[in-house]
Design a protein around this motif. Structure first.
Motif, PDB file in Angstrom:
ATOM      1  N   ALA A 146       0.833  -1.206   0.000  1.00  0.00           N
ATOM      2  CA  ALA A 146       0.000   0.000   0.000  1.00  0.00           C
ATOM      3  C   ALA A 146       0.869   1.257   0.000  1.00  0.00           C
ATOM      4  CB  ALA A 146      -0.924   0.000   1.217  1.00  0.00           C
ATOM      5  N   TYR A 147       1.928   1.264   0.807  1.00  0.00           N
ATOM      6  CA  TYR A 147       2.833   2.413   0.824  1.00  0.00           C
ATOM      7  C   TYR A 147       3.515   2.597  -0.525  1.00  0.00           C
ATOM      8  CZ  TYR A 147       2.309   2.735   5.890  1.00  0.00           C
ATOM      9  OH  TYR A 147       1.808   2.883   7.155  1.00  0.00           O
ATOM     10  N   MET A 148       3.973   1.491  -1.119  1.00  0.00           N
ATOM     11  CA  MET A 148       4.634   1.591  -2.427  1.00  0.00           C
ATOM     12  C   MET A 148       3.663   2.073  -3.499  1.00  0.00           C
ATOM     13  SD  MET A 148       7.338  -1.575  -2.565  1.00  0.00           S
ATOM     14  CE  MET A 148       6.157  -2.860  -2.243  1.00  0.00           C
ATOM     15  N   THR A 149       2.412   1.613  -3.435  1.00  0.00           N
ATOM     16  CA  THR A 149       1.404   2.047  -4.397  1.00  0.00           C
ATOM     17  C   THR A 149       1.159   3.549  -4.274  1.00  0.00           C
ATOM     18  OG1 THR A 149       0.332  -0.118  -4.379  1.00  0.00           O
ATOM     19  CG2 THR A 149      -0.994   1.739  -5.142  1.00  0.00           C
ATOM     20  N   ILE A 150       0.998   4.034  -3.056  1.00  0.00           N
ATOM     21  CA  ILE A 150       0.799   5.467  -2.839  1.00  0.00           C
ATOM     22  C   ILE A 150       1.999   6.259  -3.348  1.00  0.00           C
ATOM     23  CG2 ILE A 150       0.601   7.251  -1.048  1.00  0.00           C
ATOM     24  CD1 ILE A 150      -1.038   5.145   0.569  1.00  0.00           C
ATOM     25  N   LEU A 151       3.192   5.758  -3.086  1.00  0.00           N
ATOM     26  CA  LEU A 151       4.414   6.428  -3.525  1.00  0.00           C
ATOM     27  C   LEU A 151       4.474   6.535  -5.052  1.00  0.00           C
ATOM     28  CD1 LEU A 151       7.232   7.496  -2.462  1.00  0.00           C
ATOM     29  CD2 LEU A 151       8.085   5.253  -3.145  1.00  0.00           C
ATOM     30  N   VAL A 152       4.212   5.432  -5.735  1.00  0.00           N
ATOM     31  CA  VAL A 152       4.289   5.420  -7.206  1.00  0.00           C
ATOM     32  C   VAL A 152       3.181   6.277  -7.816  1.00  0.00           C
ATOM     33  CG1 VAL A 152       4.074   3.947  -9.246  1.00  0.00           C
ATOM     34  CG2 VAL A 152       5.480   3.205  -7.332  1.00  0.00           C
ATOM     35  N   VAL A 153       1.948   6.069  -7.366  1.00  0.00           N
ATOM     36  CA  VAL A 153       0.826   6.825  -7.921  1.00  0.00           C
ATOM     37  C   VAL A 153       1.001   8.319  -7.660  1.00  0.00           C
ATOM     38  CG1 VAL A 153      -1.673   7.224  -7.748  1.00  0.00           C
ATOM     39  CG2 VAL A 153      -0.790   4.899  -7.848  1.00  0.00           C
ATOM     40  N   GLY A 154       1.423   8.678  -6.469  1.00  0.00           N
ATOM     41  CA  GLY A 154       1.639  10.092  -6.153  1.00  0.00           C
ATOM     42  C   GLY A 154       2.723  10.725  -7.005  1.00  0.00           C
ATOM     43  N   HIS A 155       3.821   9.987  -7.210  1.00  0.00           N
ATOM     44  CA  HIS A 155       4.918  10.535  -8.002  1.00  0.00           C
ATOM     45  C   HIS A 155       4.620  10.573  -9.498  1.00  0.00           C
ATOM     46  CE1 HIS A 155       7.293  10.247  -4.333  1.00  0.00           C
ATOM     47  NE2 HIS A 155       8.119  11.082  -4.918  1.00  0.00           N
ATOM     48  N   LEU A 156       3.674   9.794  -9.948  1.00  0.00           N
ATOM     49  CA  LEU A 156       3.270   9.859 -11.359  1.00  0.00           C
ATOM     50  C   LEU A 156       2.175  10.901 -11.589  1.00  0.00           C
ATOM     51  CD1 LEU A 156       3.141   6.086 -12.385  1.00  0.00           C
ATOM     52  CD2 LEU A 156       4.842   7.786 -13.054  1.00  0.00           C
ATOM     53  N   MET A 157       1.178  10.906 -10.729  1.00  0.00           N
ATOM     54  CA  MET A 157       0.008  11.733 -10.969  1.00  0.00           C
ATOM     55  C   MET A 157       0.200  13.197 -10.570  1.00  0.00           C
ATOM     56  SD  MET A 157      -1.957   9.792 -12.500  1.00  0.00           S
ATOM     57  CE  MET A 157      -3.709   9.757 -12.509  1.00  0.00           C
ATOM     58  N   ALA A 158       0.965  13.484  -9.545  1.00  0.00           N
ATOM     59  CA  ALA A 158       1.143  14.880  -9.119  1.00  0.00           C
ATOM     60  C   ALA A 158       1.823  15.732 -10.191  1.00  0.00           C
ATOM     61  CB  ALA A 158       1.895  14.943  -7.797  1.00  0.00           C
ATOM     62  N   PRO A 159       2.941  15.298 -10.765  1.00  0.00           N
ATOM     63  CA  PRO A 159       3.523  16.112 -11.838  1.00  0.00           C
ATOM     64  C   PRO A 159       2.626  16.197 -13.070  1.00  0.00           C
ATOM     65  CG  PRO A 159       5.109  14.492 -11.066  1.00  0.00           C
ATOM     66  CD  PRO A 159       3.804  14.185 -10.425  1.00  0.00           C
ATOM     67  N   MET A 160       1.918  15.089 -13.363  1.00  0.00           N
ATOM     68  CA  MET A 160       1.017  15.099 -14.506  1.00  0.00           C
ATOM     69  C   MET A 160      -0.129  16.086 -14.288  1.00  0.00           C
ATOM     70  SD  MET A 160      -0.741  11.901 -16.557  1.00  0.00           S
ATOM     71  CE  MET A 160       0.157  10.766 -15.598  1.00  0.00           C
ATOM     72  N   LEU A 161      -0.639  16.137 -13.066  1.00  0.00           N
ATOM     73  CA  LEU A 161      -1.695  17.088 -12.730  1.00  0.00           C
ATOM     74  C   LEU A 161      -1.201  18.519 -12.937  1.00  0.00           C
ATOM     75  CD1 LEU A 161      -4.518  17.614 -11.440  1.00  0.00           C
ATOM     76  CD2 LEU A 161      -3.356  17.596  -9.241  1.00  0.00           C
ATOM     77  N   HIS A 162       0.001  18.798 -12.505  1.00  0.00           N
ATOM     78  CA  HIS A 162       0.580  20.130 -12.665  1.00  0.00           C
ATOM     79  C   HIS A 162       0.732  20.487 -14.150  1.00  0.00           C
ATOM     80  CE1 HIS A 162       3.030  23.649 -11.934  1.00  0.00           C
ATOM     81  NE2 HIS A 162       3.936  23.160 -12.771  1.00  0.00           N
ATOM     82  N   VAL A 163       1.263  19.568 -14.932  1.00  0.00           N
ATOM     83  CA  VAL A 163       1.476  19.827 -16.370  1.00  0.00           C
ATOM     84  C   VAL A 163       0.153  20.071 -17.081  1.00  0.00           C
ATOM     85  CG1 VAL A 163       2.232  18.759 -18.539  1.00  0.00           C
ATOM     86  CG2 VAL A 163       3.675  18.622 -16.504  1.00  0.00           C
TER      87      VAL A 163
END
Length: 133
Positions: A66-83
């Motif tokens: 669960a921690y790894m999933t949150i880490l990966v999803v957060g690091h992929l989606m946050a920059p994409m959201l910004h862009v």
């Protein structure tokens, strides 16, 4: 006192290749043989492999996937959201809907695969009950 050398009997261990175990775990297969299923439902781990009888009941995946999933999803989606926001400025509801569905979908895809990979890692490193002996 005389100097004596004692040989300690070490149990024979077979090499467990980490990359193979991680890949098999990612595919949700037994890290030992690659044939049997590691999971019997979405996240429930089989007690033993149906092919080679490797025991899985003593794994300690716990909250790691669960921690790894949150880490990966957060690091992929946050920059994409910004862009997406900076370049196209979509309506807030549209932006929220697309990214909420994306985060949930990616999380549901990654969670069982990361759990399998973590169990494969534990198996390859001989952690917990996976050690030879």
């Amino acid at each position: 006192m005389t100097d004596q050398t004692f040989e300690i009997d070490q149990p024979e261990t077979h090499e467990r290749k980490l990359s193979t175990a991680l890949l098999r775990g990612w595919r949700r297969k037994c890290p030992n043989c690659g044939g049997g299923s590691l999971l019997k439902s979405y996240l429930k781990v089989n007690d033993t492999c149906t092919s080679c009888r490797e025991e899985f009941f003593h794994h300690r995946a716990d909250d790691g996937p669960a921690y790894m999933t949150i880490l990966v999803v957060g690091h992929l989606m946050a920059p994409m959201l910004h862009v997406v926001f900076v370049n196209w400025r979509p309506e807030p509801l549209t932006l929220f809907t697309i990214f909420a569905v994306g985060c949930v979908g990616l999380s549901l895809y990654l969670l069982p695969r990361l759990k399998g990979a973590l169990i494969g890692f534990q198996w390859a490193k001989g952690m917990g009950g996976f050690g030879d002996g």
